[in-house]
Motif scaffolding. Structure first.
Motif, PDB file in Angstrom:
ATOM      1  N   THR A   4      47.085  16.033   3.234  1.00  0.00           N
ATOM      2  CA  THR A   4      46.413  16.830   2.211  1.00  0.00           C
ATOM      3  C   THR A   4      46.089  18.229   2.728  1.00  0.00           C
ATOM      4  O   THR A   4      46.121  18.491   3.931  1.00  0.00           O
ATOM      5  N   ALA A   5      45.756  19.096   1.796  1.00  0.00           N
ATOM      6  CA  ALA A   5      45.266  20.442   2.104  1.00  0.00           C
ATOM      7  C   ALA A   5      44.257  20.831   1.031  1.00  0.00           C
ATOM      8  O   ALA A   5      44.515  20.637  -0.161  1.00  0.00           O
ATOM      9  N   PHE A   6      43.117  21.353   1.457  1.00  0.00           N
ATOM     10  CA  PHE A   6      42.064  21.778   0.549  1.00  0.00           C
ATOM     11  C   PHE A   6      41.607  23.181   0.942  1.00  0.00           C
ATOM     12  O   PHE A   6      41.750  23.585   2.096  1.00  0.00           O
ATOM     13  N   GLY A   7      41.040  23.923  -0.034  1.00  0.00           N
ATOM     14  CA  GLY A   7      40.688  25.298   0.226  1.00  0.00           C
ATOM     15  C   GLY A   7      39.242  25.642  -0.036  1.00  0.00           C
ATOM     16  O   GLY A   7      38.627  25.111  -0.964  1.00  0.00           O
ATOM     17  N   VAL A   8      38.720  26.535   0.794  1.00  0.00           N
ATOM     18  CA  VAL A   8      37.414  27.154   0.590  1.00  0.00           C
ATOM     19  C   VAL A   8      37.698  28.615   0.249  1.00  0.00           C
ATOM     20  O   VAL A   8      38.071  29.399   1.117  1.00  0.00           O
ATOM     21  N   VAL A   9      37.573  28.928  -1.033  1.00  0.00           N
ATOM     22  CA  VAL A   9      37.874  30.274  -1.525  1.00  0.00           C
ATOM     23  C   VAL A   9      36.600  30.844  -2.137  1.00  0.00           C
ATOM     24  O   VAL A   9      36.032  30.253  -3.057  1.00  0.00           O
ATOM     25  N   GLU A  10      36.182  32.000  -1.601  1.00  0.00           N
ATOM     26  CA  GLU A  10      34.923  32.616  -2.007  1.00  0.00           C
ATOM     27  C   GLU A  10      35.177  33.855  -2.860  1.00  0.00           C
ATOM     28  O   GLU A  10      36.140  34.586  -2.659  1.00  0.00           O
TER      29      GLU A  10
END
Length: 147
Positions: A18-24
């Protein structure tokens, strides 16, 4: 690698990359509110790496499918596993990276997961609202590095 969730030794978990993102943006991070018949929950945008995809390719695809946002992944800040049961009861162990990224555009017509709604949460609120401990941990890692 850190492992989150409680593994039931009587269950055979399928391991899934999997891959997950923290986008601000403007002090808030992108999250998705997922609606299920058993109730709603919050996740970081992202998901399974399909076929020969890289984590970066999967993250870009998943962000568009779940949120309608085009993103550019920047840095892989963490890696973790998460034991859990999908809403259909399938036992999974998600294993993969957590990435920072930036929004490069909006593509609402490409959003195809109708049960996912983009919400922008204060990171400290996200810590307590995210469904998976691995997601909350990744936000904490991001917060510590951002300060």
């Amino acid at each position: 690698m850190l492992q989150f969730g409680v593994r039931n030794p009587a269950i055979d978990y399928r391991h899934r990359a999997t891959a997950f993102g923290v986008v601000e943006r403007d002090g808030l991070i992108a999250c998705v509110r997922v609606e299920r018949t058993t109730g709603a929950y919050f996740d970081l945008p992202g998901g399974a790496v399909d076929g020969d995809e890289s984590e970066v390719q999967a993250l870009v695809r998943e962000f568009v499918e779940e949120t309608g946002l085009d993103v550019k992944p920047l840095n892989r800040i963490a890696e973790a596993g998460q034991y859990h049961l999908k809403s259909n009861g399938e036992p999974l162990c998600n294993i993969g990276g957590f990435w920072t990224g930036v929004v490069t555009g909006e593509n609402p017509d490409a959003k195809c997961e109708d049960d996912h709604t983009l919400v922008w949460l204060d990171p400290t609120v996200a810590l307590s609202r995210l469904r998976h401990d691995a997601h909350a941990w990744a936000v904490a890692v991001w917060l510590r590095r951002a300060s």
